[in-house]
Design a protein around this motif. Structure first.
Motif, PDB file in Angstrom:
ATOM      1  N   ILE A   1      93.526  -1.517 -27.537  1.00  0.00           N
ATOM      2  CA  ILE A   1      92.703  -0.718 -26.619  1.00  0.00           C
ATOM      3  C   ILE A   1      91.980  -1.655 -25.647  1.00  0.00           C
ATOM      4  O   ILE A   1      91.953  -1.408 -24.437  1.00  0.00           O
ATOM      5  N   GLY A   2      91.403  -2.735 -26.157  1.00  0.00           N
ATOM      6  CA  GLY A   2      90.734  -3.710 -25.301  1.00  0.00           C
ATOM      7  C   GLY A   2      91.685  -4.349 -24.316  1.00  0.00           C
ATOM      8  O   GLY A   2      91.331  -4.588 -23.151  1.00  0.00           O
ATOM      9  N   LEU A   3      92.889  -4.621 -24.752  1.00  0.00           N
ATOM     10  CA  LEU A   3      93.905  -5.193 -23.871  1.00  0.00           C
ATOM     11  C   LEU A   3      94.200  -4.249 -22.710  1.00  0.00           C
ATOM     12  O   LEU A   3      94.255  -4.666 -21.549  1.00  0.00           O
ATOM     13  N   TYR A   4      94.377  -2.967 -23.006  1.00  0.00           N
ATOM     14  CA  TYR A   4      94.691  -2.010 -21.961  1.00  0.00           C
ATOM     15  C   TYR A   4      93.497  -1.720 -21.056  1.00  0.00           C
ATOM     16  O   TYR A   4      93.675  -1.485 -19.863  1.00  0.00           O
ATOM     17  N   VAL A   5      92.292  -1.751 -21.571  1.00  0.00           N
ATOM     18  CA  VAL A   5      91.112  -1.614 -20.714  1.00  0.00           C
ATOM     19  C   VAL A   5      91.049  -2.800 -19.755  1.00  0.00           C
ATOM     20  O   VAL A   5      90.778  -2.635 -18.557  1.00  0.00           O
ATOM     21  N   GLY A   6      91.303  -3.990 -20.258  1.00  0.00           N
ATOM     22  CA  GLY A   6      91.326  -5.174 -19.408  1.00  0.00           C
ATOM     23  C   GLY A   6      92.401  -5.105 -18.343  1.00  0.00           C
ATOM     24  O   GLY A   6      92.170  -5.475 -17.190  1.00  0.00           O
ATOM     25  N   ARG A   7      93.581  -4.637 -18.702  1.00  0.00           N
ATOM     26  CA  ARG A   7      94.664  -4.486 -17.724  1.00  0.00           C
ATOM     27  C   ARG A   7      94.291  -3.459 -16.655  1.00  0.00           C
ATOM     28  O   ARG A   7      94.568  -3.642 -15.473  1.00  0.00           O
ATOM     29  N   TYR A   8      93.645  -2.374 -17.070  1.00  0.00           N
ATOM     30  CA  TYR A   8      93.230  -1.337 -16.127  1.00  0.00           C
ATOM     31  C   TYR A   8      92.200  -1.890 -15.142  1.00  0.00           C
ATOM     32  O   TYR A   8      92.324  -1.693 -13.930  1.00  0.00           O
ATOM     33  N   ILE A   9      91.207  -2.594 -15.658  1.00  0.00           N
ATOM     34  CA  ILE A   9      90.173  -3.184 -14.800  1.00  0.00           C
ATOM     35  C   ILE A   9      90.780  -4.205 -13.849  1.00  0.00           C
ATOM     36  O   ILE A   9      90.458  -4.241 -12.666  1.00  0.00           O
ATOM     37  N   GLU A  10      91.677  -5.036 -14.374  1.00  0.00           N
ATOM     38  CA  GLU A  10      92.314  -6.055 -13.534  1.00  0.00           C
ATOM     39  C   GLU A  10      93.112  -5.408 -12.402  1.00  0.00           C
ATOM     40  O   GLU A  10      93.065  -5.856 -11.259  1.00  0.00           O
ATOM     41  N   ARG A  11      93.833  -4.345 -12.707  1.00  0.00           N
ATOM     42  CA  ARG A  11      94.625  -3.662 -11.675  1.00  0.00           C
ATOM     43  C   ARG A  11      93.725  -3.005 -10.644  1.00  0.00           C
ATOM     44  O   ARG A  11      94.032  -3.006  -9.455  1.00  0.00           O
ATOM     45  N   ARG A  12      92.617  -2.419 -11.093  1.00  0.00           N
ATOM     46  CA  ARG A  12      91.676  -1.795 -10.152  1.00  0.00           C
ATOM     47  C   ARG A  12      91.045  -2.840  -9.231  1.00  0.00           C
ATOM     48  O   ARG A  12      90.897  -2.591  -8.042  1.00  0.00           O
ATOM     49  N   LEU A  13      90.682  -3.983  -9.784  1.00  0.00           N
ATOM     50  CA  LEU A  13      90.085  -5.037  -8.955  1.00  0.00           C
ATOM     51  C   LEU A  13      91.102  -5.645  -7.995  1.00  0.00           C
ATOM     52  O   LEU A  13      90.762  -6.017  -6.872  1.00  0.00           O
ATOM     53  N   ALA A  14      92.341  -5.743  -8.426  1.00  0.00           N
ATOM     54  CA  ALA A  14      93.375  -6.337  -7.579  1.00  0.00           C
ATOM     55  C   ALA A  14      93.692  -5.443  -6.377  1.00  0.00           C
ATOM     56  O   ALA A  14      94.053  -5.943  -5.315  1.00  0.00           O
ATOM     57  N   HIS A  15      93.549  -4.138  -6.557  1.00  0.00           N
ATOM     58  CA  HIS A  15      93.848  -3.213  -5.470  1.00  0.00           C
ATOM     59  C   HIS A  15      92.615  -2.839  -4.667  1.00  0.00           C
ATOM     60  O   HIS A  15      92.718  -2.092  -3.697  1.00  0.00           O
ATOM     61  N   GLY A  16      91.456  -3.295  -5.073  1.00  0.00           N
ATOM     62  CA  GLY A  16      90.227  -3.070  -4.322  1.00  0.00           C
ATOM     63  C   GLY A  16      89.727  -1.645  -4.342  1.00  0.00           C
ATOM     64  O   GLY A  16      89.072  -1.193  -3.420  1.00  0.00           O
ATOM     65  N   ARG A  17      89.980  -0.932  -5.417  1.00  0.00           N
ATOM     66  CA  ARG A  17      89.501   0.458  -5.507  1.00  0.00           C
ATOM     67  C   ARG A  17      88.192   0.533  -6.208  1.00  0.00           C
ATOM     68  O   ARG A  17      87.789   0.048  -7.106  1.00  0.00           O
TER      69      ARG A  17
END
Length: 61
Positions: free
Chosen positions: A45-61
Motif C-alpha cells: 500500500i505504501g509503495l502504491y501511495v508513493g507511486r501515485y504521489i510521484e506520478r502526480r508530482l511529475a505531471h504537475g497536477r
C-alpha cells in the motif's frame, strides 16, 4: 498495462513478505504468518501511495 501492474503487486508483495519473514526468523526466532502478511500488505500500500504521489508530482497536477 493491467498485467504489468498485477505483476508489480505480486512481485512487491512477495519481496516484502520474504524480507519480513527472514527478519522475524533471524531476530525473533519465529515468523507468525499474520504479521508477515499484514506487514507485506502495508508495504505494498505504501509503495502504491508513493507511486501515485510521484506520478502526480511529475505531471504537475
Amino acid at each position: 498495462m493491467i498485467l504489468r501492474e498485477f505483476f508489480i503487486i505480486v512481485a512487491a508483495f512477495a519481496a516484502f513478505a520474504s524480507a519480513t519473514a527472514a527478519y522475524l526468523a533471524v531476530f525473533h526466532g519465529e515468523a507468525p504468518l499474520k504479521e508477515i502478511l499484514s506487514t507485506a500488505f502495508a508495504a505494498v500500500i505504501g509503495l502504491y501511495v508513493g507511486r501515485y504521489i510521484e506520478r502526480r508530482l511529475a505531471h504537475g497536477r
